[in-house]
Design a protein around this motif. Structure first.
Motif, PDB file in Angstrom:
ATOM      1  N   UNK A 188       0.795  -1.229   0.000  1.00 41.43           N
ATOM      2  CA  UNK A 188       0.000   0.000   0.000  1.00 41.43           C
ATOM      3  C   UNK A 188       0.829   1.282   0.000  1.00 41.43           C
ATOM      4  N   UNK A 189       2.145   1.161  -0.021  1.00 41.59           N
ATOM      5  CA  UNK A 189       2.988   2.358  -0.042  1.00 41.59           C
ATOM      6  C   UNK A 189       2.928   3.020  -1.417  1.00 41.59           C
ATOM      7  N   UNK A 190       3.122   4.341  -1.462  1.00 42.09           N
ATOM      8  CA  UNK A 190       3.130   5.042  -2.758  1.00 42.09           C
ATOM      9  C   UNK A 190       4.238   4.500  -3.662  1.00 42.09           C
ATOM     10  N   UNK A 191       3.955   4.460  -4.944  1.00 45.02           N
ATOM     11  CA  UNK A 191       4.913   3.977  -5.927  1.00 45.02           C
ATOM     12  C   UNK A 191       5.865   5.110  -6.306  1.00 45.02           C
ATOM     13  N   UNK A 192       7.044   5.110  -5.717  1.00 43.73           N
ATOM     14  CA  UNK A 192       8.068   6.104  -6.028  1.00 43.73           C
ATOM     15  C   UNK A 192       8.964   5.639  -7.169  1.00 43.73           C
ATOM     16  N   UNK A 193       8.627   4.467  -7.733  1.00 43.08           N
ATOM     17  CA  UNK A 193       9.427   3.850  -8.798  1.00 43.08           C
ATOM     18  C   UNK A 193       8.582   3.668 -10.060  1.00 43.08           C
ATOM     19  N   UNK A 194       7.786   4.675 -10.400  1.00 45.39           N
ATOM     20  CA  UNK A 194       6.903   4.571 -11.568  1.00 45.39           C
ATOM     21  C   UNK A 194       7.682   4.506 -12.878  1.00 45.39           C
ATOM     22  N   UNK A 195       8.781   5.237 -12.949  1.00 44.47           N
ATOM     23  CA  UNK A 195       9.589   5.298 -14.173  1.00 44.47           C
ATOM     24  C   UNK A 195      11.056   5.144 -13.787  1.00 44.47           C
ATOM     25  N   UNK A 196      11.744   4.249 -14.489  1.00 45.24           N
ATOM     26  CA  UNK A 196      13.171   4.018 -14.251  1.00 45.24           C
ATOM     27  C   UNK A 196      13.951   4.657 -15.398  1.00 45.24           C
ATOM     28  N   UNK A 197      14.895   5.525 -15.051  1.00 44.30           N
ATOM     29  CA  UNK A 197      15.758   6.180 -16.044  1.00 44.30           C
ATOM     30  C   UNK A 197      17.196   5.737 -15.833  1.00 44.30           C
ATOM     31  N   UNK A 198      17.887   5.522 -16.930  1.00 41.48           N
ATOM     32  CA  UNK A 198      19.294   5.134 -16.853  1.00 41.48           C
ATOM     33  C   UNK A 198      20.086   5.922 -17.901  1.00 41.48           C
ATOM     34  N   UNK A 199      21.280   6.304 -17.548  1.00 49.43           N
ATOM     35  CA  UNK A 199      22.147   7.073 -18.438  1.00 49.43           C
ATOM     36  C   UNK A 199      22.886   6.144 -19.400  1.00 49.43           C
ATOM     37  N   UNK A 200      22.796   6.455 -20.682  1.00 52.10           N
ATOM     38  CA  UNK A 200      23.434   5.671 -21.732  1.00 52.10           C
ATOM     39  C   UNK A 200      24.944   5.567 -21.523  1.00 52.10           C
ATOM     40  N   UNK A 201      25.527   6.572 -20.915  1.00 49.39           N
ATOM     41  CA  UNK A 201      26.971   6.586 -20.687  1.00 49.39           C
ATOM     42  C   UNK A 201      27.439   5.393 -19.849  1.00 49.39           C
ATOM     43  N   UNK A 202      26.542   4.853 -19.013  1.00 50.25           N
ATOM     44  CA  UNK A 202      26.892   3.679 -18.211  1.00 50.25           C
ATOM     45  C   UNK A 202      27.247   2.499 -19.109  1.00 50.25           C
TER      46      UNK A 202
END
Length: 181
Positions: A53-67
């Motif tokens: 029931x906790x809020x979803x703070x992980x709705x969108x995952x972003x990653x840097x291409x440089x990795x």
């Protein structure tokens, strides 16, 4: 700071990687339309069992291409979407952003950065030894370094495509450092 969307990805089912798409639609307060992690409450498969029931703070995952370039130098071939991210960025210092930074993507979409992605052991199932490259601990200070991107919530929906511009808007000072979410 101005950057660019390198790729967009989503998956309707729980799977480690997400296929690249021509575009994704971000839905205000939910995440990526059609993505298994979209929702107002936690959608992370493991965490749903004990914190549903906790809020979803992980709705969108972003990653840097440089990795991916950094990992290639260490013998790991990784490309957009393969580490489960929804949006792969270029020329944005994601890991250096403060909590609450707003990312304006394309014509309408706005994401609020909530924290660092906490990489899980499934990364080693994808590529043996990869976890040690995206999650390290300083032996002297005991501080963790998370390199596997950031998580965000959708503040304003819209369509996002590869090559869209990314404008970064930082919150007022004092800034809060990103912590894992």
């Amino acid at each position: 700071m101005t950057g660019q969307v390198a790729a967009v990805s989503r998956n309707e089912v729980y799977s480690f990687s997400k296929p690249n798409r021509d575009s994704i639609r971000l839905l205000t307060g939910l995440g990526v339309e059609g993505d298994v992690h979209a929702g107002e409450t936690i959608r992370h498969q493991f965490r749903m069992t004990y914190e549903p029931d906790l809020p979803n703070l992980r709705q969108v995952h972003l990653m840097h291409e440089e990795l991916f370039g950094e990992l290639a130098l260490k013998g790991f071939k990784v490309s957009a979407g393969q580490l489960g991210e929804n949006i792969t960025t270029r020329d944005v210092d994601l890991l250096g952003l403060p909590a609450g930074a707003l990312l304006h993507l394309g014509e309408q979409a706005v994401l609020e950065v909530t924290g660092l992605r906490n990489p899980c052991a499934k990364i080693n199932d994808f590529r043996k030894g990869l976890l040690a490259e995206v999650f390290t601990m300083d032996s002297v200070t005991g501080e963790f370094t998370f390199k596997s991107g950031v998580m965000a919530v959708v503040r304003h929906g819209g369509i996002v495509r590869p090559d869209d511009a990314i404008q970064v808007e930082t919150p007022p000072f004092p800034h809060r450092s990103l912590e894992r979410v």
